[in-house]
Design an enzyme around this catalytic site. Structure first.
Site, PDB file in Angstrom:
ATOM      1  N   LYS A  41     -18.031  -6.233   7.578  1.00 26.01           N
ATOM      2  CA  LYS A  41     -16.786  -6.968   7.329  1.00 26.01           C
ATOM      3  C   LYS A  41     -15.993  -7.098   8.622  1.00 26.01           C
ATOM      4  O   LYS A  41     -15.738  -6.107   9.302  1.00 26.01           O
ATOM      5  CB  LYS A  41     -15.967  -6.204   6.271  1.00 26.01           C
ATOM      6  N   SER A  56      -3.002  -7.697   2.777  1.00 30.45           N
ATOM      7  CA  SER A  56      -3.244  -7.613   4.220  1.00 30.45           C
ATOM      8  C   SER A  56      -3.654  -8.983   4.735  1.00 30.45           C
ATOM      9  O   SER A  56      -3.242  -9.413   5.814  1.00 30.45           O
ATOM     10  CB  SER A  56      -4.356  -6.600   4.517  1.00 30.45           C
ATOM     11  N   ARG A  74      -2.215  -6.147  -8.407  1.00 32.17           N
ATOM     12  CA  ARG A  74      -1.147  -7.132  -8.216  1.00 32.17           C
ATOM     13  C   ARG A  74      -1.296  -8.206  -9.282  1.00 32.17           C
ATOM     14  O   ARG A  74      -1.185  -7.942 -10.456  1.00 32.17           O
ATOM     15  CB  ARG A  74      -1.225  -7.722  -6.811  1.00 32.17           C
ATOM     16  N   HIS A  94       0.844  -1.208   0.000  1.00 36.68           N
ATOM     17  CA  HIS A  94       0.000   0.000   0.000  1.00 36.68           C
ATOM     18  C   HIS A  94       0.876   1.254   0.000  1.00 36.68           C
ATOM     19  O   HIS A  94       0.601   2.202  -0.732  1.00 36.68           O
ATOM     20  CB  HIS A  94      -0.873   0.049   1.260  1.00 36.68           C
TER      21      HIS A  94
HETATM   22  O1  PNS Z   1      -8.879  -3.053   0.295  1.00 37.56           O
HETATM   23  P1  PNS Z   1     -10.137  -3.572  -0.308  1.00 37.56           P
HETATM   24  O2  PNS Z   1     -10.911  -4.396   0.722  1.00 37.56           O
HETATM   25  O3  PNS Z   1      -9.913  -4.330  -1.589  1.00 37.56           O
HETATM   26  O4  PNS Z   1     -11.048  -2.293  -0.651  1.00 37.56           O
HETATM   27  C1  PNS Z   1     -12.319  -2.416  -1.236  1.00 37.56           C
HETATM   28  C2  PNS Z   1     -13.071  -1.079  -1.209  1.00 37.56           C
HETATM   29  C3  PNS Z   1     -13.176  -0.573   0.217  1.00 37.56           C
HETATM   30  C4  PNS Z   1     -12.336  -0.070  -2.048  1.00 37.56           C
HETATM   31  C5  PNS Z   1     -14.497  -1.319  -1.801  1.00 37.56           C
HETATM   32  O5  PNS Z   1     -15.104  -2.382  -1.142  1.00 37.56           O
HETATM   33  C6  PNS Z   1     -15.379  -0.078  -1.712  1.00 37.56           C
HETATM   34  O6  PNS Z   1     -15.227   0.849  -2.460  1.00 37.56           O
HETATM   35  N1  PNS Z   1     -16.316  -0.091  -0.744  1.00 37.56           N
HETATM   36  C7  PNS Z   1     -17.266   0.993  -0.529  1.00 37.56           C
HETATM   37  C8  PNS Z   1     -18.668   0.623  -1.070  1.00 37.56           C
HETATM   38  C9  PNS Z   1     -18.687   0.786  -2.568  1.00 37.56           C
HETATM   39  O7  PNS Z   1     -18.728   1.900  -3.054  1.00 37.56           O
HETATM   40  N2  PNS Z   1     -18.576  -0.355  -3.304  1.00 37.56           N
HETATM   41  C10 PNS Z   1     -18.366  -0.363  -4.732  1.00 37.56           C
HETATM   42  C11 PNS Z   1     -19.614  -0.174  -5.554  1.00 37.56           C
HETATM   43  S1  PNS Z   1     -20.983  -1.112  -5.067  1.00 37.56           S
END
Ligand code: PNS
Length: 166
Positions: free
Chosen positions: A42, A129, A91, A18
């Protein structure tokens, strides 16, 4: 504000992968907002406050990075912040499908927000993570993969060392 990008994620916890994306993002954007998603559904190892603190302390003296949290839709957060670029790291190929899906959904929800992807550095290609947490929980040595403070805090969470005041 096209010179600013939002870098969203769970960051549970922040890894060197990150940090690499943040630092490389800063070579393109004047400012990066690291946005920690608050998703009560989550299960996470660190609370949102702990995650924000670990990110802030992993980026000492970095004036062009803001660390924030958001709940709900990412595109709504971006709109409220007046930012139209979402930055994500890519990745392995396995990331692509999920990222593609998320970028298309975000685009459908808000056409004016663009997703930009940076290929992760080869050093962090296998780091997430999740895998770092698994290794740490089993007593594996994850030094060099996460900031030292994160390494220590994970050992504390997993009861491998006593809690410190740090
Ligand atoms: O580090 P991650 O878990 O891959 O991050 C995922 C994240 C937080 C970027 C994604 O789940 C997100 O944007 N969540 C907020 C809700 C949202 O807008 N979801 C996408 C469209 S439904």
């Amino acid at each position: 504000m096209s010179h600013c990008a939002v870098y969203p994620g769970s960051f549970d916890p922040i890894t060197n992968g990150h940090l690499s994306i943040i630092n490389r993002g800063l070579q393109i954007f004047g400012k990066v907002i690291v946005a920690v998603a608050h998703n009560p559904q989550k299960k996470s190892l660190f609370t949102v406050e702990e995650r924000l603190d670990l990110i802030r302390r992993s980026l000492p003296g970095e004036n062009n990075v803001e660390v924030d949290t958001f709940e709900g839709l990412l595109v709504e957060y971006c709109k409220n912040r007046g930012v139209s670029v979402v930055l994500r790291g890519l990745r392995a190929l396995s990331d692509f499908e999920y990222e593609f899906q998320m970028a298309l959904m975000n685009r459908r929800l808000e056409r004016d927000i663009q997703s930009i992807f940076l290929m992760t550095d080869y050093k962090w290609f296998y780091i997430s993570s999740t895998i770092v947490k698994e290794a740490a929980s089993l007593g594996g040595d994850i030094s060099g993969l996460v900031p030292d403070l994160v390494n220590q805090k994970m050992k504390e969470k997993f009861g491998l060392i006593p809690p410190s005041a740090l």
